[in-house]
Design a protein around this motif. Sequence first.
Motif, short mmCIF file in Angstrom:
data_model
loop_
_atom_site.label_atom_id
_atom_site.label_comp_id
_atom_site.label_asym_id
_atom_site.label_seq_id
_atom_site.Cartn_x
_atom_site.Cartn_y
_atom_site.Cartn_z
N GLY A 18 0.43 -1.22 -0.07
CA GLY A 18 0.09 0.08 -0.09
C GLY A 18 0.58 1.16 0.00
O GLY A 18 0.30 2.26 -0.01
N ILE A 19 2.66 1.52 0.46
CA ILE A 19 3.11 2.15 0.27
C ILE A 19 4.05 1.99 -1.08
O ILE A 19 4.27 1.29 -1.82
N ARG A 20 3.55 3.68 -2.48
CA ARG A 20 4.57 3.24 -3.29
C ARG A 20 6.11 3.64 -2.70
O ARG A 20 5.72 4.36 -1.98
N ASP A 21 6.32 3.94 -3.81
CA ASP A 21 7.96 3.92 -4.02
C ASP A 21 8.29 4.97 -3.64
O ASP A 21 9.09 5.43 -2.96
N PHE A 22 7.58 5.86 -3.94
CA PHE A 22 8.32 7.45 -3.55
C PHE A 22 7.96 8.11 -2.42
O PHE A 22 9.03 8.92 -2.25
N ASP A 23 6.72 7.13 -1.95
CA ASP A 23 7.14 6.92 -0.17
C ASP A 23 7.97 6.25 0.31
O ASP A 23 7.27 6.64 1.40
N SER A 54 14.66 15.76 -4.91
CA SER A 54 14.15 15.16 -4.97
C SER A 54 13.40 15.02 -4.30
O SER A 54 13.17 15.15 -3.08
N ASN A 55 11.76 15.26 -4.70
CA ASN A 55 10.57 15.67 -4.07
C ASN A 55 10.67 14.07 -2.90
O ASN A 55 9.47 14.34 -2.17
N ALA A 56 10.89 12.86 -3.56
CA ALA A 56 10.46 11.18 -2.61
C ALA A 56 10.59 11.72 -0.92
O ALA A 56 12.13 12.44 -0.89
N LEU A 57 10.30 10.38 -0.30
CA LEU A 57 10.16 10.71 0.93
C LEU A 57 12.37 10.80 1.48
O LEU A 57 12.37 11.29 1.71
N ARG A 58 12.77 9.12 1.07
CA ARG A 58 13.32 9.01 1.07
C ARG A 58 15.03 10.19 0.90
O ARG A 58 15.66 10.67 1.90
N ALA A 59 14.49 10.90 -0.24
CA ALA A 59 15.61 12.10 -0.72
C ALA A 59 15.18 12.83 0.13
O ALA A 59 16.46 13.96 0.23
#
Length: 167
Positions: A18-23, A54-59
Amino acid sequence: MKRLYLLRHAKAGWAMPGIRDFDRPLDEVGRADAEATGMAMAAAGYVPDLTLCSNALRARETLEGIAGNADIGRVLFFDQLYTEDATGYLALIREHGSFGSLLVIGHNPMMEDLAMAVAGDGEQEARDALASGFPTSGLAVVRFDDGLDEATTGTGYLEAFLTPAAG
């Protein structure tokens, strides 16, 4: 002389259902590595005028770990640093290159491809380390004689390549 700091985001956990790669958030190792990279940047005197993240959470979480330990200048966030290839990264760098030295926090394989493409020459130890791959929290430091708004492939000099394991 301008510097381009290319930082691959720190280690992230695997996506849960349920969690996108982006998140995907950083894991414990990633948080520690981001902080260590920030300390290494401060110790080396690496200070960007502008950070493109990057807007991705990990970044974004990597940025927080760096910022807690080093000066990162002004920060701009871009979805393109999640979706674009190395050519797109270079276009974004050129677009913001008039600001001076830039820190770019993004993803692989774009970081590795871009570092290899722009660094025409460099310190042998740094080149050998980069040739072994671009790990999470890896930081390539590429020096340019001209402004980054004129950066092209092969015109940079790979000054250093820092990894968490190398300190």
